[in-house]
Design an enzyme around this catalytic site. Structure first.
Site, PDB file in Angstrom:
ATOM      1  N   ILE A  17      30.950  31.298  44.883  1.00 39.32           N
ATOM      2  CA  ILE A  17      30.801  30.100  44.056  1.00 39.32           C
ATOM      3  C   ILE A  17      32.125  29.337  43.977  1.00 39.32           C
ATOM      4  O   ILE A  17      32.144  28.108  44.036  1.00 39.32           O
ATOM      5  CB  ILE A  17      30.309  30.474  42.645  1.00 39.32           C
ATOM      6  N   ASP A  59      46.728  36.688  40.174  1.00 34.13           N
ATOM      7  CA  ASP A  59      46.024  37.834  39.612  1.00 34.13           C
ATOM      8  C   ASP A  59      45.701  37.466  38.175  1.00 34.13           C
ATOM      9  O   ASP A  59      46.580  37.478  37.311  1.00 34.13           O
ATOM     10  CB  ASP A  59      46.899  39.090  39.671  1.00 34.13           C
ATOM     11  N   ASN A  86      36.601  31.008  37.208  1.00 32.36           N
ATOM     12  CA  ASN A  86      35.477  31.490  38.005  1.00 32.36           C
ATOM     13  C   ASN A  86      35.615  32.936  38.469  1.00 32.36           C
ATOM     14  O   ASN A  86      34.607  33.592  38.747  1.00 32.36           O
ATOM     15  CB  ASN A  86      35.296  30.571  39.220  1.00 32.36           C
ATOM     16  N   TYR A 150      29.140  44.242  32.745  1.00 29.55           N
ATOM     17  CA  TYR A 150      29.030  42.841  33.157  1.00 29.55           C
ATOM     18  C   TYR A 150      28.362  42.015  32.068  1.00 29.55           C
ATOM     19  O   TYR A 150      28.827  40.925  31.718  1.00 29.55           O
ATOM     20  CB  TYR A 150      28.248  42.760  34.462  1.00 29.55           C
TER      21      TYR A 150
END
Length: 253
Positions: A17, A59, A86, A150
């Site tokens: 993405i 990072d 993102n 998640y």
């Protein structure tokens, strides 16, 4: 040219993405900073995009790395107009099987990094204004039994976005902050997550996911990039603290 001369930082910009966003934003006139830890893919993408793109190593877990990235962008372009948080990972596991190490690693990249990015961007943008897009997920709205860490990390991004947006509005910073909630997208991240499951679990998940998408297919990264473009553009100038869902109808059930 809806982003003409806007300076945009995209984390996790080298693939999936993030790459699609970098490509679309460049087409719309933006100067795109591709931020990633994958040097090879990041540099390859900036070569493809040409003079409008700059690669920087970032990072996202490290506060110092954010400070250095901000300094490089300000030195090179003089300002930052849009941040797209993102970068993200998926480590499939249910609540019983997820290790504390995997839980913390997931939150460090998916959640803590969004906090750090917003802090740094607000510091940079609060004089001239700007826009922040935090990429969450439909998994930050609904639950999935095999994605405990998640789910938690993306749910945190969803509500944190609202808090940060309200703060910026209260302080009259002219910074809009919204969250983007993709459904299932055909990306290396999803492919890797499927590979990490057993063959039976992967087949069950794929069948269940597709059967629950009214539009009967997963999204292409470019479709998510179009939604991100809307949030970054002046077309969304009255939106802040909002969540934009692009999932083929998955969460409409």
């Amino acid at each position: 040219m809806r982003l003409h001369n806007k300076v945009v930082l995209v984390t996790g910009g080298a693939s999936g993405i993030g790459k699609a966003i970098c490509e679309r934003f460049t087409q719309e006139g933006a100067k795109v900073v591709v931020a990633d830890i994958d040097h090879e893919q990041g540099r390859a993408l900036t070569q493809e995009l040409g003079d409008q793109a700059l690669y920087i190593e970032l990072d996202v877990r490290l506060p110092k790395a954010w400070e250095l990235a901000s300094q490089k962008i300000l030195t090179h372009y003089g300002r930052l107009d849009v941040l797209v948080n993102n970068a993200g990972i998926v480590i499939p596991a249910n609540v019983e099987d997820c290790t504390l190490e995997d839980w913390q690693h997931t939150h460090a990249i998916n959640n803590d990094a969004v906090f750090l990015g917003c802090q740094e961007a607000i510091k940079t943008m609060k004089v001239a204004g700007g826009c922040i897009i935090n990429v969450s997920s439909i998994e930050g709205i609904i639950g999935e039994p095999k994605l405990a860490a998640y789910n938690a990390s993306k749910g945190a991004v969803r509500v944190f976005t609202k808090s940060a947006a309200l703060h910026c509005a209260k302080e009259d910073y002219n910074i809009r902050i919204n969250s983007l909630h993709p459904g299932y997208v055909i990306t290396p991240l999803v492919s890797q997550a499927m590979e990490d499951l057993s063959e039976a679990d992967a087949a069950e998940l794929e069948q269940r996911v597709l059967s629950n998408i009214p539009m009967k297919r997963m999204a292409q990264p470019e479709e998510i990039a179009s939604a991100a473009l809307f949030l970054a553009s002046d077309d969304a100038q009255y939106m802040t603290g909002a969540e934009l869902i692009i999932d083929g109808g998955y969460t409409a059930h």
